[in-house]
Design a protein around this motif. Structure first.
Motif, mmCIF file in Angstrom:
data_model
loop_
_atom_site.group_PDB
_atom_site.id
_atom_site.type_symbol
_atom_site.label_atom_id
_atom_site.label_comp_id
_atom_site.label_asym_id
_atom_site.label_seq_id
_atom_site.Cartn_x
_atom_site.Cartn_y
_atom_site.Cartn_z
ATOM 1 N N VAL A 106 0.856 -1.185 0.000
ATOM 2 C CA VAL A 106 0.000 0.000 0.000
ATOM 3 C C VAL A 106 0.897 1.242 0.000
ATOM 4 O O VAL A 106 1.789 1.363 0.842
ATOM 5 C CB VAL A 106 -0.929 0.045 1.231
ATOM 6 C CG1 VAL A 106 -1.775 1.320 1.210
ATOM 7 C CG2 VAL A 106 -1.833 -1.179 1.275
ATOM 8 N N ILE A 107 0.654 2.142 -0.954
ATOM 9 C CA ILE A 107 1.422 3.387 -1.049
ATOM 10 C C ILE A 107 0.448 4.563 -1.040
ATOM 11 O O ILE A 107 -0.473 4.613 -1.859
ATOM 12 C CB ILE A 107 2.278 3.440 -2.323
ATOM 13 C CG1 ILE A 107 3.291 2.291 -2.348
ATOM 14 C CG2 ILE A 107 2.991 4.790 -2.427
ATOM 15 C CD1 ILE A 107 4.073 2.195 -3.642
ATOM 16 N N VAL A 108 0.646 5.476 -0.121
ATOM 17 C CA VAL A 108 -0.116 6.717 -0.096
ATOM 18 C C VAL A 108 0.737 7.764 -0.804
ATOM 19 O O VAL A 108 1.844 8.079 -0.368
ATOM 20 C CB VAL A 108 -0.438 7.142 1.348
ATOM 21 C CG1 VAL A 108 -1.147 8.495 1.368
ATOM 22 C CG2 VAL A 108 -1.311 6.074 2.018
ATOM 23 N N LEU A 109 0.207 8.277 -1.904
ATOM 24 C CA LEU A 109 0.991 9.104 -2.821
ATOM 25 C C LEU A 109 0.368 10.471 -3.015
ATOM 26 O O LEU A 109 -0.765 10.588 -3.478
ATOM 27 C CB LEU A 109 1.103 8.398 -4.178
ATOM 28 C CG LEU A 109 1.717 9.189 -5.334
ATOM 29 C CD1 LEU A 109 3.194 9.481 -5.070
ATOM 30 C CD2 LEU A 109 1.549 8.425 -6.659
ATOM 31 N N ASP A 110 1.113 11.503 -2.653
ATOM 32 C CA ASP A 110 0.772 12.878 -3.019
ATOM 33 C C ASP A 110 1.727 13.252 -4.148
ATOM 34 O O ASP A 110 2.896 13.547 -3.918
ATOM 35 C CB ASP A 110 0.953 13.804 -1.826
ATOM 36 C CG ASP A 110 0.431 15.212 -2.095
ATOM 37 O OD1 ASP A 110 0.240 15.568 -3.269
ATOM 38 O OD2 ASP A 110 0.229 15.972 -1.127
ATOM 39 N N PRO A 111 1.264 13.216 -5.395
ATOM 40 C CA PRO A 111 2.181 13.321 -6.531
ATOM 41 C C PRO A 111 2.748 14.712 -6.745
ATOM 42 O O PRO A 111 2.029 15.710 -6.676
ATOM 43 C CB PRO A 111 1.305 12.899 -7.719
ATOM 44 C CG PRO A 111 -0.079 13.271 -7.305
ATOM 45 C CD PRO A 111 -0.136 13.049 -5.816
ATOM 46 N N GLN A 112 4.023 14.766 -7.021
ATOM 47 C CA GLN A 112 4.650 16.017 -7.428
ATOM 48 C C GLN A 112 4.110 16.447 -8.787
ATOM 49 O O GLN A 112 3.832 17.617 -9.010
ATOM 50 C CB GLN A 112 6.169 15.849 -7.476
ATOM 51 C CG GLN A 112 6.926 16.973 -8.151
ATOM 52 C CD GLN A 112 6.768 18.302 -7.435
ATOM 53 O OE1 GLN A 112 6.503 18.341 -6.234
ATOM 54 N NE2 GLN A 112 6.941 19.395 -8.158
ATOM 55 N N ASP A 113 3.947 15.507 -9.696
ATOM 56 C CA ASP A 113 3.350 15.749 -11.010
ATOM 57 C C ASP A 113 2.286 14.683 -11.217
ATOM 58 O O ASP A 113 2.592 13.547 -11.548
ATOM 59 C CB ASP A 113 4.413 15.673 -12.111
ATOM 60 C CG ASP A 113 3.850 15.927 -13.506
ATOM 61 O OD1 ASP A 113 2.604 15.980 -13.648
ATOM 62 O OD2 ASP A 113 4.640 16.056 -14.453
ATOM 63 N N ALA A 114 1.037 15.050 -10.986
ATOM 64 C CA ALA A 114 -0.051 14.073 -11.037
ATOM 65 C C ALA A 114 -0.182 13.422 -12.410
ATOM 66 O O ALA A 114 -0.551 12.247 -12.518
ATOM 67 C CB ALA A 114 -1.373 14.744 -10.663
ATOM 68 N N ASN A 115 0.131 14.156 -13.458
ATOM 69 C CA ASN A 115 -0.013 13.611 -14.799
ATOM 70 C C ASN A 115 1.014 12.533 -15.114
ATOM 71 O O ASN A 115 0.819 11.735 -16.027
ATOM 72 C CB ASN A 115 0.095 14.735 -15.834
ATOM 73 C CG ASN A 115 -1.006 15.765 -15.705
ATOM 74 O OD1 ASN A 115 -2.148 15.420 -15.416
ATOM 75 N ND2 ASN A 115 -0.679 17.031 -15.895
ATOM 76 N N ALA A 116 2.097 12.514 -14.354
ATOM 77 C CA ALA A 116 3.188 11.572 -14.631
ATOM 78 C C ALA A 116 2.965 10.201 -14.006
ATOM 79 O O ALA A 116 3.701 9.259 -14.304
ATOM 80 C CB ALA A 116 4.507 12.149 -14.119
ATOM 81 N N THR A 117 1.967 10.078 -13.163
ATOM 82 C CA THR A 117 1.864 8.866 -12.337
ATOM 83 C C THR A 117 1.069 7.730 -12.962
ATOM 84 O O THR A 117 1.015 6.638 -12.390
ATOM 85 C CB THR A 117 1.215 9.196 -10.979
ATOM 86 O OG1 THR A 117 -0.160 9.586 -11.179
ATOM 87 C CG2 THR A 117 1.975 10.306 -10.267
#
Length: 368
Positions: A106-117
């Protein structure tokens, strides 16, 4: 969408257990975190990846410790493996891959660049790893999403700027310094703010992205002053407090006074600027319920439980529909309600805000 919020008071967060992955330690990871040992078990590990620590203090000061404390309370033998991308998408990708390679499920991710994920999350899903999008909607098949009603946040920002202008609003030209275009929240803030400003002020006469970077925001404000002149605008919308600080510095440097500037994040220095009259408002988003909801969802996913007991709403991204979500409301903070919001909720103690330089401003606002 209906925003939902569990009332909570900020408490003392437990000591954070963190981990710096060897694969990305030289690329901006948390240098204070413990490194994993070869062959260590990861069945009870939850990854937490946050985007930056330069334009907002919230991630290190609130999100990380609050999330970690809640995970510990729910699962005493679980560990949070934490890293901060420090504003670098490539670094965050390395951190994400390192968690998967070590067996984190499980990974909780606040993306630096949401489009890249998108490809990250898709690859994780193939390996049975569930990703919770935190604060920003990461692209790809995420298992859940925890954030605020971000378009509403933008509406609050826009209306607060109108309120700060008062009777002058209808004749006011406004400068807008938005967040990064790679952040879907920035687009929602912008959309919400425009929905108010476009009908209540004369015109938005200059609009640029400050990239969530105070230095960039200050430069853009300088360019606006050069282009419009000192009297060519009457208010400035700033998407967050870090950029607002730089904008206010640029205005002061040009000798411009009495121009309301707004922000977001309820940073402690922004509260001080509000009390001293340098900043008109900020937006207070209660990080405790957000972080705790994400922690509860993450533990539920780790334990194979349904997340919908927490994520009672749904939300859509460009790449995923009907994602179980928890969406929280926000509040405008002005000089008149500092005492009843960020101090009453325990986000800050009076001593955090009312330092010697701000003692009179606090007294004038009834804060002691």
């Amino acid at each position: 969408m209906n925003a939902m919020m569990r009332r909570a008071v900020i408490g003392t967060a437990a000591v954070s257990m963190a981990l710096s992955m060897a694969a990305c330690g030289s690329a901006g990871g948390d240098k204070k975190a413990d490194k994993p040992t070869a062959g260590s078990t990861t069945s009870k590990n939850i990854g937490l990846l946050l985007p930056e620590n330069s334009s907002s203090i919230r991630y290190e000061s609130f999100d990380k410790p609050l999330f970690t404390a809640k995970v510990s309370a729910l699962c005493s033998d679980c560990k949070v493996l934490y890293n901060n991308a420090q504003g670098n998408t490539a670094t965050q990708k390395q951190q994400f891959d390192a968690l998967i390679s070590q067996g984190v499920k499980v990974i909780v991710l606040d993306p630096q660049d949401a489009n890249a994920t998108k490809s990250w999350v898709e690859e994780a899903a193939k390996k049975g790893v569930k990703v919770v999008a935190y604060d920003r909607f990461a692209a790809g098949p995420v298992a859940a999403y925890v954030s605020f009603d971000n378009e509403k946040v933008g509406e609050l920002q826009g209306q607060a700027l109108v309120d700060a202008l008062g009777d002058k609003a209808k004749d006011a030209n406004v400068v807008m310094i938005n967040g990064a275009e790679t952040d879907p929240n920035a687009g929602l803030f912008k959309k919400g703010a425009h929905s108010v400003l476009d009908s209540k002020v004369k015109k938005v006469v200059y609009e640029q992205s400050g990239e969530w970077d105070p230095k960039t925001a200050g430069q853009k404000m300088g360019a606006a002053i050069t282009q419009l002149g000192k009297k060519g605008f009457q208010a400035v919308y700033s998407a967050n407090d870090g950029m607002a600080a730089a904008i206010i510095t640029a205005l002061k440097g040009a000798g411009i006074k009495d121009v309301p500037v707004g922000g977001q994040d309820a940073a402690s220095d922004a509260i001080q600027r509000i009390l001293s009259g340098d900043q008109a408002y900020t937006i207070y988003k209660a990080y405790k319920p957000e972080a705790e909801a994400a922690a509860e969802i993450a533990v539920n996913l780790l334990q194979g439980k349904d997340v919908k007991s927490v994520a009672t709403d749904t939300a859509d991204s460009d790449t995923a529909k009907g994602v179980p979500s928890m969406l929280l409301p926000a509040k405008v903070v002005t000089k008149d309600n500092v005492k009843d919001t960020v101090i009453a909720d325990g986000l800050y103690k009076v001593s955090d805000i009312c330092t010697a330089a701000y003692a009179k401003a606090c007294a004038d606002a009834g804060i002691s």
